[in-house]
Write an enzyme that holds these catalytic residues in place. Sequence first.
Site, PDB file in Angstrom:
ATOM      1  N   THR A  69       0.819  -1.212   0.000  1.00 25.88           N
ATOM      2  CA  THR A  69       0.000   0.000   0.000  1.00 25.88           C
ATOM      3  C   THR A  69       0.861   1.273   0.000  1.00 25.88           C
ATOM      4  O   THR A  69       2.007   1.250   0.471  1.00 25.88           O
ATOM      5  CB  THR A  69      -0.887  -0.001   1.272  1.00 25.88           C
ATOM      6  OG1 THR A  69      -1.384   1.302   1.521  1.00 25.88           O
ATOM      7  CG2 THR A  69      -0.101  -0.419   2.508  1.00 25.88           C
ATOM      8  N   ASP A  70       0.277   2.364  -0.475  1.00 22.22           N
ATOM      9  CA  ASP A  70       0.983   3.654  -0.412  1.00 22.22           C
ATOM     10  C   ASP A  70       1.046   4.190   1.018  1.00 22.22           C
ATOM     11  O   ASP A  70       1.772   5.137   1.296  1.00 22.22           O
ATOM     12  CB  ASP A  70       0.326   4.687  -1.344  1.00 22.22           C
ATOM     13  CG  ASP A  70      -1.124   5.001  -1.007  1.00 22.22           C
ATOM     14  OD1 ASP A  70      -1.693   4.341  -0.111  1.00 22.22           O
ATOM     15  OD2 ASP A  70      -1.700   5.900  -1.642  1.00 22.22           O
ATOM     16  N   GLU A  71       0.273   3.576   1.927  1.00 22.99           N
ATOM     17  CA  GLU A  71       0.219   4.104   3.305  1.00 22.99           C
ATOM     18  C   GLU A  71       1.546   3.933   4.039  1.00 22.99           C
ATOM     19  O   GLU A  71       1.778   4.571   5.064  1.00 22.99           O
ATOM     20  CB  GLU A  71      -0.942   3.461   4.077  1.00 22.99           C
ATOM     21  CG  GLU A  71      -2.251   3.682   3.354  1.00 22.99           C
ATOM     22  CD  GLU A  71      -3.501   3.299   4.120  1.00 22.99           C
ATOM     23  OE1 GLU A  71      -3.468   3.309   5.356  1.00 22.99           O
ATOM     24  OE2 GLU A  71      -4.514   2.990   3.464  1.00 22.99           O
ATOM     25  N   LYS A 119       2.438  -3.280   7.314  1.00 27.42           N
ATOM     26  CA  LYS A 119       2.702  -3.464   5.875  1.00 27.42           C
ATOM     27  C   LYS A 119       4.134  -3.000   5.553  1.00 27.42           C
ATOM     28  O   LYS A 119       4.827  -3.615   4.740  1.00 27.42           O
ATOM     29  CB  LYS A 119       1.690  -2.688   5.028  1.00 27.42           C
ATOM     30  CG  LYS A 119       0.277  -3.226   5.033  1.00 27.42           C
ATOM     31  CD  LYS A 119       0.126  -4.619   4.423  1.00 27.42           C
ATOM     32  CE  LYS A 119       0.318  -4.653   2.929  1.00 27.42           C
ATOM     33  NZ  LYS A 119      -0.005  -5.999   2.375  1.00 27.42           N
ATOM     34  N   TYR A 156      -1.741  -0.617  10.949  1.00 30.69           N
ATOM     35  CA  TYR A 156      -1.862  -1.285   9.642  1.00 30.69           C
ATOM     36  C   TYR A 156      -0.669  -0.938   8.758  1.00 30.69           C
ATOM     37  O   TYR A 156       0.030  -1.821   8.261  1.00 30.69           O
ATOM     38  CB  TYR A 156      -3.177  -0.878   8.948  1.00 30.69           C
ATOM     39  CG  TYR A 156      -3.195  -1.161   7.460  1.00 30.69           C
ATOM     40  CD1 TYR A 156      -3.143  -2.480   6.984  1.00 30.69           C
ATOM     41  CD2 TYR A 156      -3.248  -0.131   6.511  1.00 30.69           C
ATOM     42  CE1 TYR A 156      -3.136  -2.761   5.613  1.00 30.69           C
ATOM     43  CE2 TYR A 156      -3.250  -0.395   5.149  1.00 30.69           C
ATOM     44  CZ  TYR A 156      -3.191  -1.706   4.708  1.00 30.69           C
ATOM     45  OH  TYR A 156      -3.185  -1.977   3.357  1.00 30.69           O
TER      46      TYR A 156
HETATM   47  P1  NAD Z   1      -9.265  -7.687   2.237  1.00 32.94           P
HETATM   48  O1  NAD Z   1      -9.248  -7.394   3.704  1.00 32.94           O
HETATM   49  O2  NAD Z   1     -10.501  -7.455   1.462  1.00 32.94           O
HETATM   50  O3  NAD Z   1      -8.835  -9.208   1.986  1.00 32.94           O
HETATM   51  C1  NAD Z   1      -7.822  -9.836   2.713  1.00 32.94           C
HETATM   52  C2  NAD Z   1      -7.933 -11.335   2.471  1.00 32.94           C
HETATM   53  O4  NAD Z   1      -6.860 -11.974   3.177  1.00 32.94           O
HETATM   54  C3  NAD Z   1      -9.242 -11.942   2.989  1.00 32.94           C
HETATM   55  O5  NAD Z   1      -9.760 -12.849   2.054  1.00 32.94           O
HETATM   56  C4  NAD Z   1      -8.800 -12.667   4.260  1.00 32.94           C
HETATM   57  O6  NAD Z   1      -9.603 -13.802   4.570  1.00 32.94           O
HETATM   58  C5  NAD Z   1      -7.379 -13.068   3.912  1.00 32.94           C
HETATM   59  N1  NAD Z   1      -6.547 -13.254   5.093  1.00 32.94           N
HETATM   60  C6  NAD Z   1      -6.438 -12.450   6.169  1.00 32.94           C
HETATM   61  N2  NAD Z   1      -5.595 -12.975   7.071  1.00 32.94           N
HETATM   62  C7  NAD Z   1      -5.142 -14.141   6.534  1.00 32.94           C
HETATM   63  C8  NAD Z   1      -4.231 -15.134   6.980  1.00 32.94           C
HETATM   64  N3  NAD Z   1      -3.615 -15.033   8.159  1.00 32.94           N
HETATM   65  N4  NAD Z   1      -3.988 -16.184   6.175  1.00 32.94           N
HETATM   66  C9  NAD Z   1      -4.606 -16.303   4.961  1.00 32.94           C
HETATM   67  N5  NAD Z   1      -5.495 -15.399   4.510  1.00 32.94           N
HETATM   68  C10 NAD Z   1      -5.755 -14.330   5.285  1.00 32.94           C
HETATM   69  O7  NAD Z   1      -8.048  -6.844   1.660  1.00 32.94           O
HETATM   70  P2  NAD Z   1      -7.889  -6.151   0.231  1.00 32.94           P
HETATM   71  O8  NAD Z   1      -8.477  -4.791   0.293  1.00 32.94           O
HETATM   72  O9  NAD Z   1      -8.321  -7.097  -0.817  1.00 32.94           O
HETATM   73  O10 NAD Z   1      -6.305  -5.969   0.186  1.00 32.94           O
HETATM   74  C11 NAD Z   1      -5.470  -7.006  -0.330  1.00 32.94           C
HETATM   75  C12 NAD Z   1      -4.021  -6.576  -0.230  1.00 32.94           C
HETATM   76  O11 NAD Z   1      -3.843  -5.369  -0.972  1.00 32.94           O
HETATM   77  C13 NAD Z   1      -3.566  -6.284   1.188  1.00 32.94           C
HETATM   78  O12 NAD Z   1      -2.267  -6.778   1.338  1.00 32.94           O
HETATM   79  C14 NAD Z   1      -3.585  -4.764   1.282  1.00 32.94           C
HETATM   80  O13 NAD Z   1      -2.619  -4.299   2.187  1.00 32.94           O
HETATM   81  C15 NAD Z   1      -3.249  -4.377  -0.142  1.00 32.94           C
HETATM   82  N6  NAD Z   1      -3.797  -3.089  -0.594  1.00 32.94           N
HETATM   83  C16 NAD Z   1      -5.112  -2.791  -0.436  1.00 32.94           C
HETATM   84  C17 NAD Z   1      -5.592  -1.568  -0.902  1.00 32.94           C
HETATM   85  C18 NAD Z   1      -7.058  -1.211  -0.790  1.00 32.94           C
HETATM   86  O14 NAD Z   1      -7.439  -0.082  -1.108  1.00 32.94           O
HETATM   87  N7  NAD Z   1      -7.937  -2.123  -0.402  1.00 32.94           N
HETATM   88  C19 NAD Z   1      -4.732  -0.643  -1.490  1.00 32.94           C
HETATM   89  C20 NAD Z   1      -3.375  -0.981  -1.631  1.00 32.94           C
HETATM   90  C21 NAD Z   1      -2.923  -2.211  -1.183  1.00 32.94           C
HETATM   91  P1  TYD Z   2     -10.713   3.660   4.286  1.00 30.93           P
HETATM   92  O1  TYD Z   2     -11.659   3.214   3.224  1.00 30.93           O
HETATM   93  O2  TYD Z   2     -10.785   3.005   5.638  1.00 30.93           O
HETATM   94  O3  TYD Z   2      -9.247   3.561   3.674  1.00 30.93           O
HETATM   95  P2  TYD Z   2      -7.821   4.085   4.259  1.00 30.93           P
HETATM   96  O4  TYD Z   2      -7.990   4.519   5.661  1.00 30.93           O
HETATM   97  O5  TYD Z   2      -6.965   2.863   4.158  1.00 30.93           O
HETATM   98  O6  TYD Z   2      -7.405   5.184   3.337  1.00 30.93           O
HETATM   99  O7  TYD Z   2     -10.906   5.217   4.510  1.00 30.93           O
HETATM  100  C1  TYD Z   2     -10.742   6.131   3.431  1.00 30.93           C
HETATM  101  C2  TYD Z   2     -10.902   7.532   3.992  1.00 30.93           C
HETATM  102  O8  TYD Z   2     -12.263   7.711   4.424  1.00 30.93           O
HETATM  103  C3  TYD Z   2     -10.048   7.784   5.234  1.00 30.93           C
HETATM  104  O9  TYD Z   2      -9.584   9.129   5.190  1.00 30.93           O
HETATM  105  C4  TYD Z   2     -11.006   7.607   6.397  1.00 30.93           C
HETATM  106  C5  TYD Z   2     -12.336   8.051   5.820  1.00 30.93           C
HETATM  107  N1  TYD Z   2     -13.548   7.375   6.358  1.00 30.93           N
HETATM  108  C6  TYD Z   2     -14.620   8.141   6.835  1.00 30.93           C
HETATM  109  O10 TYD Z   2     -14.590   9.379   6.832  1.00 30.93           O
HETATM  110  N2  TYD Z   2     -15.717   7.478   7.308  1.00 30.93           N
HETATM  111  C7  TYD Z   2     -15.800   6.121   7.353  1.00 30.93           C
HETATM  112  O11 TYD Z   2     -16.828   5.581   7.826  1.00 30.93           O
HETATM  113  C8  TYD Z   2     -14.697   5.354   6.842  1.00 30.93           C
HETATM  114  C9  TYD Z   2     -14.736   3.855   6.856  1.00 30.93           C
HETATM  115  C10 TYD Z   2     -13.593   6.036   6.355  1.00 30.93           C
END
Ligand code: NAD
Ligand code: TYD
Length: 364
Positions: A136-138, A166, A162
Site C-alpha cells: 500500500t501507499d500508506e 505493511k 496497519y
Molecule cells: P481484504 O481485507 O478485502 O482481503 C484480505 C484477504 O486476506 C481476505 O480474504 C482474508 O480472509 C485473507 N486473510 C487475512 N488474514 C489471513 C491469513 N492469516 N492467512 C490467509 N489469509 C488471510 O483486503 P484487500 O483490500 O483485498 O487488500 C489485499 C491486499 O492489498 C492487502 O495486502 C492490502 O494491504 C493491499 N492493498 C489494499 C488496498 C485497498 O485499497 N484495499 C490498497 C493498496 C494495497
Molecule cells: P478507508 O476506506 O478506511 O481507507 P484508508 O484509511 O486505508 O485510506 O478510509 C478512506 C478515507 O475515508 C479515510 O480518510 C477515512 C475516511 N472514512 C470516513 O470518513 N468514514 C468512514 O466511515 C470510513 C470507513 C472512512
Amino acid sequence: MRTYLVTGGAGFIGSNYIHYMLHRYNNEIRIINVDALTYAGNLENLRDIEGRENYHFVKADICDKEAITQIFEEHDIDRVVHFAAESHVDRSIQEPEIFVKTNVLGTAVLLNCAKKAWEFLDGSFQEGKRFLHVSTDEVYGSLDEDGGYFYETSPYAPHSPYSASKAAADLLVKSYIDTYHFPASITNCSNNYGPYQFPEKLIPLMINNALHGEKLPVYGDGKNIRDWLYVEDHVKALDMVQEHGRLGETYNIGGNMEKQNIEIVNIIIDTLHDMLPETDPRKKLISKDLISYIEDRKGHDRRYAIAPDKIKTEIGWEPETEFEQGIRKTIAWYFEHEEWMENLTSGEYQTYYDAMYKDKYGQF
Ligand code: NAD
Ligand code: TYD
C-alpha cells in the site's frame, strides 16, 4: 502451464485479481488460492469460478508454516501473488496484534517457504519463479495538502498499526531481495474501490448506508485526501508488473484521482440519485442530510497521492477508469448484488458497526 499461488484471494482485490487472470489467460494458467477466510474473506466472491479445473481453493492461514510448506511440496508454484493481510486501518487501531501476526509473520512464512521451494543448493533460484508482494501507499505516511507525491524513493513513515505492519512486511521482502537475491517485486498502490469490497471501507460503507437511509459517518472535517483507483486497473497493473517488471524493484500504482472524502460522499449521493429509478422508494431516503461528521480517526493521515511515473515509463501501465465511470460501475455492481451485501452485513458486521460508530453520532 504456469501455476500461481494467490494468497488472500477470497478478499476484495484478490478475488478481482483471480477473476481478471482467469478471464485473461483462461486455461493457460492454474490458480491456487490460499485464504484463511477471516471476516474479510468470502467464497461467495468466487462462486462463479469455483468449479473450474484450473482453480483450487485451500483454506489455510499464511502463518501456518506446515500448511504453506505442504502447498509448495504438492504444487510446482511459478508465481506467488501475495494479497493476504489484515487491511483495515480502523481495526488496526483497535486490535494491532493480529496485524503484526498476519502481515509480518505471515509474509515471513510465505517468503521462507517460497525460498526453500525455489532455491538451488548453490543459493541461486530456479528460472522464471517470481514473488509479487502487494502493498500500500500508506507505508509512505502522509503528505501535505498543498503538494508533493509518493515516489518509490520516498522514505517509509507509516503512522497506523496497519501501515506499520505493511511497511515491516515490505522491508522483509526487500531484505530477501538484498540478502538472497530472492526473485521478488513489490507494488505500493493507492486506495482501491470496485466490486466485492467489504462495507467497512469508505465507498461501500457509504453506498450501503445511503441505500438504507442511514447516516453517512464522515471522520473529522472530511477533507482528508485519498488517490482512488478502480480495482480492475490495479489487478491489471499487478499482472503487468509480474510479466514485465524488473525483479527486485518497487512500483507505485495510483489513479491520478485525488479526492477529499466529503467529495466522495457527495458524488455517491448524486450518483445514487441519478441511477435509481423514480419509482424506487429508497430515492426519497437518500439526501445530503444523512451526512454526519463524527470524531476523527486517531492519527488520521491527511493526504495520499501516488506518482505512477515509473510504472508508466518502464511497463506502460496507466489508470484507465475515470472516477465517475468507476463509481457508476461500482454502484451498478452493488445494485446487482444486494443479497451479497445483505449476507455480509447481517451477522458479525453489525457488532463491528455498532462498536465503531454508534456512540459517535450526534457528538460532532
Ligand atoms: P481484504 O481485507 O478485502 O482481503 C484480505 C484477504 O486476506 C481476505 O480474504 C482474508 O480472509 C485473507 N486473510 C487475512 N488474514 C489471513 C491469513 N492469516 N492467512 C490467509 N489469509 C488471510 O483486503 P484487500 O483490500 O483485498 O487488500 C489485499 C491486499 O492489498 C492487502 O495486502 C492490502 O494491504 C493491499 N492493498 C489494499 C488496498 C485497498 O485499497 N484495499 C490498497 C493498496 C494495497
Ligand atoms: P478507508 O476506506 O478506511 O481507507 P484508508 O484509511 O486505508 O485510506 O478510509 C478512506 C478515507 O475515508 C479515510 O480518510 C477515512 C475516511 N472514512 C470516513 O470518513 N468514514 C468512514 O466511515 C470510513 C470507513 C472512512
